[in-house]
Design a protein around this motif. Structure first.
Motif, short mmCIF file in Angstrom:
data_model
loop_
_atom_site.label_atom_id
_atom_site.label_comp_id
_atom_site.label_asym_id
_atom_site.label_seq_id
_atom_site.Cartn_x
_atom_site.Cartn_y
_atom_site.Cartn_z
N VAL A 171 1.63 0.14 5.92
CA VAL A 171 0.26 0.28 6.45
C VAL A 171 -0.04 -1.00 7.22
O VAL A 171 0.07 -2.10 6.67
N GLN A 180 -11.19 2.86 -0.79
CA GLN A 180 -12.31 3.31 0.06
C GLN A 180 -11.96 4.50 0.92
O GLN A 180 -12.83 5.26 1.34
N LEU A 181 -10.69 4.61 1.28
CA LEU A 181 -10.29 5.61 2.26
C LEU A 181 -9.89 6.93 1.62
O LEU A 181 -9.47 7.85 2.31
N HIS A 182 -10.00 7.03 0.29
CA HIS A 182 -9.70 8.31 -0.35
C HIS A 182 -10.88 9.27 -0.15
O HIS A 182 -12.03 8.88 -0.30
N PRO A 183 -10.58 10.53 0.18
CA PRO A 183 -11.69 11.47 0.48
C PRO A 183 -12.51 11.88 -0.74
O PRO A 183 -13.60 12.43 -0.57
N GLN A 184 -12.01 11.63 -1.94
CA GLN A 184 -12.78 12.01 -3.14
C GLN A 184 -12.80 10.84 -4.11
O GLN A 184 -12.24 10.90 -5.20
N LEU A 185 -13.46 9.77 -3.68
CA LEU A 185 -13.60 8.58 -4.52
C LEU A 185 -15.01 8.52 -5.08
O LEU A 185 -15.98 8.63 -4.32
N MET A 236 -10.26 9.96 7.38
CA MET A 236 -9.71 10.04 6.02
C MET A 236 -10.63 10.82 5.07
O MET A 236 -10.19 11.26 4.01
N ALA A 237 -11.89 10.99 5.45
CA ALA A 237 -12.83 11.75 4.61
C ALA A 237 -12.60 13.26 4.70
O ALA A 237 -13.17 14.01 3.91
N MET A 268 -3.32 7.19 -4.48
CA MET A 268 -4.07 7.86 -3.41
C MET A 268 -3.70 9.36 -3.32
O MET A 268 -4.43 10.14 -2.72
N ALA A 269 -2.56 9.74 -3.90
CA ALA A 269 -2.16 11.16 -3.87
C ALA A 269 -2.95 12.02 -4.85
O ALA A 269 -2.87 13.25 -4.80
N LYS A 273 -11.98 5.70 8.68
CA LYS A 273 -12.60 6.13 7.42
C LYS A 273 -13.22 7.52 7.56
O LYS A 273 -13.18 8.32 6.62
N LYS A 278 -6.01 14.08 -6.52
CA LYS A 278 -7.06 14.87 -5.87
C LYS A 278 -8.40 14.16 -5.90
O LYS A 278 -9.21 14.31 -4.99
N GLN A 293 -0.84 7.94 6.06
CA GLN A 293 0.11 8.15 4.96
C GLN A 293 -0.55 8.26 3.60
O GLN A 293 -0.01 8.85 2.68
N LEU A 294 -1.70 7.61 3.48
CA LEU A 294 -2.31 7.50 2.15
C LEU A 294 -3.31 8.62 1.87
O LEU A 294 -3.95 8.64 0.83
N PRO A 352 -4.36 12.19 0.60
CA PRO A 352 -3.69 13.07 -0.37
C PRO A 352 -3.30 14.44 0.18
O PRO A 352 -2.51 15.14 -0.45
N PRO A 375 -0.06 2.06 -4.92
CA PRO A 375 -1.23 2.56 -4.20
C PRO A 375 -1.04 3.96 -3.62
O PRO A 375 -1.94 4.80 -3.71
N LYS A 376 0.14 4.24 -3.07
CA LYS A 376 0.33 5.57 -2.47
C LYS A 376 0.36 6.66 -3.55
O LYS A 376 -0.15 7.75 -3.32
N GLN A 429 -19.30 14.94 -3.87
CA GLN A 429 -19.79 14.30 -2.65
C GLN A 429 -20.57 15.29 -1.77
O GLN A 429 -21.46 14.90 -1.04
N ILE A 469 -8.10 -0.41 -0.54
CA ILE A 469 -7.53 0.80 0.06
C ILE A 469 -8.21 2.07 -0.47
O ILE A 469 -8.25 3.11 0.21
N PHE A 512 0.82 -1.22 0.00
CA PHE A 512 0.00 0.00 0.00
C PHE A 512 0.86 1.27 0.00
O PHE A 512 0.45 2.31 -0.49
N THR A 513 2.04 1.19 0.55
CA THR A 513 2.89 2.38 0.66
C THR A 513 3.80 2.59 -0.55
O THR A 513 4.61 3.52 -0.55
#
Lengths: 241, 241, 241, 241
Positions: free
Chosen positions: B211, A221-226, B185-186, A185-186, B182, A188, B221-222, B224, A181-182, D27, A219, A142-143
């Protein structure tokens, strides 16, 4: 996570095209990383109509996020070859707007994207095994940022790669490259598209199950803008509906 | 991840205050979730000077992200009591701007934040065990939203909670509440602060290691838009410097 | 428009520094255009403390927005000389981060800023005549981008310029250059600072009177992200308080 | 200003729909102010297909920006009646998502929009006289927020209003209401659409001429996020092409 379920593949593809187009009409540079594969075929058909020969979209820049080189050959690898067929050539995108990741420059990918202002959006597909980009279960952490994955990283990987390069084992590369993955996840925002019944199980697992390194896409799922865009079949195992 | 290392606790606290202040001078509503604990004490001293009696900051809204209730008592729990002492009372923040999470309303926390427009920033500390908010190793999953954690979730948890509520076992609650990984992370941006040599090992582990669900903060870490602000001691095990 | 009134010059300067700092702690490139003059002197004193020798702020880029060349001399003009004294030298800002506008490159200023991603913030002062940057009443139009203004554009302009270049008429240039109103309005956010009783009348006129080409700063009212930061004296003619 | 010129009305309408759709797939809450009139008819046809019965767009909120009441009648005025016909009814937008401006509540419009988080986008048309919303030349000032305009504000206004309400002078109201130029400029982004040869002269004047109170739309040039979408006929007097 924003979940969008459309009745069929065409409607799903139209929404995905709308989301990408919505990012494009800006005054400043826009950076998009986009996926090859079967899932986006119709989405690119829609996009081509809106993007071809539009000088007002010259500020949109495109990135591929993985690449499988053809062993012993110069020129584009598997991903760029597909993206050229699916989108760049039919949409007449100029070379200045296309930022190629390949087996030679992959160590510079993350710094280059950062210097370019970051990715505004990355469009992903998902494999039945939960992979995204070239992050097959067991190949990356993931990193990981953009990295190389050896052809012997997994049992059976060689066969997969041979199939990708067209069946000739002579063209099978020693390694492929992928944003990790990292890196992904970076971005936007992340958009993931999937269609068809055969994706239903992994969609449930990846987006409604635990974060699990054996299901790399979990992983996301944890992105704030998915945003996850599905047709009804890909969504058919979700209780939420 | 943006890593900021300052020479000492005061300088680290000043930068943290600057980052929070920088979010505040907007025309529209700003939503901040903030941490109690020892780490932010000096940061709040700086903030109070810039925030107290400033009507032009009335659009800044504050949220606590966890709470340990005092068993058998009405009124604020441990976190809100500390935040009141550290910041809300000395800065004379009006009640209208403070959005209390407690053991009664925790199931509404995520929907409420979403309806309020999302968190612009969440300020976190980190425990030597890698916890953030009330996400102690073994108590929550990466995919948890705001949730309750039982007093018997872990061996020894009861003793921890008794200490938190002031030493009287009669005040030990059956459970506490926390925003889960979660939920955190949002947020649009995450800022994590740490100081002191005793945090050096976990900083290296959480932000430069894998992770790992046994190190809850490793998931951060993940994100953005993560900024980690350290003093030199907390950064002393990082090779990067 | 967000209006911030502080009790005195020091408090006003601290808030202005906070607003600029708040823009700086980002992961991606940040572009700031900043003002010389007397008003920001104390603000730069505060800024220098937070910015000097901070490698984590290397991604902040600075632009001057006007320049008066010294006739017959090579090297920096009046504005850059002042900015060097006030901020760039004491804060040890590297040359790579400073993007100089001068009489030779002014026709490229707008395209360069656009290519760099646009200005995140432009910090302005205001003259008693309502000018901002080099937009004196009668010298530019609201629709002007970066432009040159001739030394004979107005009666008395020559005397003004001689004073600016230090009193020697031999150093008086034929023209100066400035970002025009349309260039300034293209910034993502505008911050205007003013202090002292002698600015009170123009503050009322520019921000609470009509849009009027004889008061160039009056156009700034219509920017969607304008913050005006005043001390009590500069705000003393406003009914709003 | 971003200028987009499409070959014909259908293509222009498709791009306008794309731009609006692009704002919708978020969102968090999205606030859009939209225009009635003839210009957007085809754009709404496209939008209805993508928006109707899409629960994932429930967070999109709509505002009208002007209204002409029918004198002596309860219920919706001219603008809302048209918006209902063009878009809200065919797209089955729920009442909760529609925020009606009328002659009774207009003094609250600006505060309400601010409390709702501001407008993400306002879609405008333009009149041959350079008006936008109800800002006819001579009726409002550039610094006006939402305001009322009297039926005798201009010679001939009464005839205009009678035509708007359907021809019966008994239905002519004493005044109409409109967001003023300053209200409109406060939006995060502005999109203006125009088609047809009869708009060609005003497009040149408003977007390539001076800022002039006799051409109200000329102020829009100075917004940092303005997109102008034209068909070839509306663009036919522009030298730029």
């Amino acid at each position: 996570m924003k979940l969008i379920v459309e009745q069929d593949y065409a409607a799903m593809s139209r929404v995905a095209a709308n989301v990408l187009l919505g990012k494009m009409y800006q005054q400043n540079r826009v950076n998009l990383a986009i996926t090859a594969g079967n899932t986006p075929i119709k989405m690119y058909e829609y996009l081509v109509q809106e993007v071809k020969n539009k000088p007002y979209l010259d500020h949109v820049h495109y990135y591929n996020f993985d690449e499988i080189p053809y062993a012993g050959e110069e020129g584009f690898g598997v991903t760029m070859t597909h993206l050229n067929q699916l989108f760049f050539h039919p949409a007449a995108i100029s070379e200045k707007q296309i930022h190629v990741l390949d087996e030679k420059n992959y160590t510079e990918q993350d710094a280059r994207i950062l210097a370019d202002g970051g990715l505004d959006l990355i469009l992903l597909g998902i494999g039945e095994d939960g992979h995204f980009c070239g992050n097959l279960p067991g190949t990356t952490e993931f990193t990981d940022m953009t990295t190389r994955v050896s052809a012997d990283a997994l049992p059976g990987m060689c066969e997969v790669l041979i199939q990708e390069v067209g069946g000739a084992s002579s063209k099978c590369p020693d390694f492929y490259v992928t944003m990790g993955p990292k890196s992904v996840m970076a971005a936007k925002s992340i958009v993931l598209i999937a269609n068809g019944r055969k994706k239903a199980a992994i969609i449930k697992k990846a987006f409604f199950g635990p974060v699990d390194s054996h299901v790399p896409a979990s992983i996301l799922q944890l992105h704030p803008q998915l945003t996850v865009i599905l047709d009804a079949e890909a969504a058919s195992e979700l209780d939420i509906l």
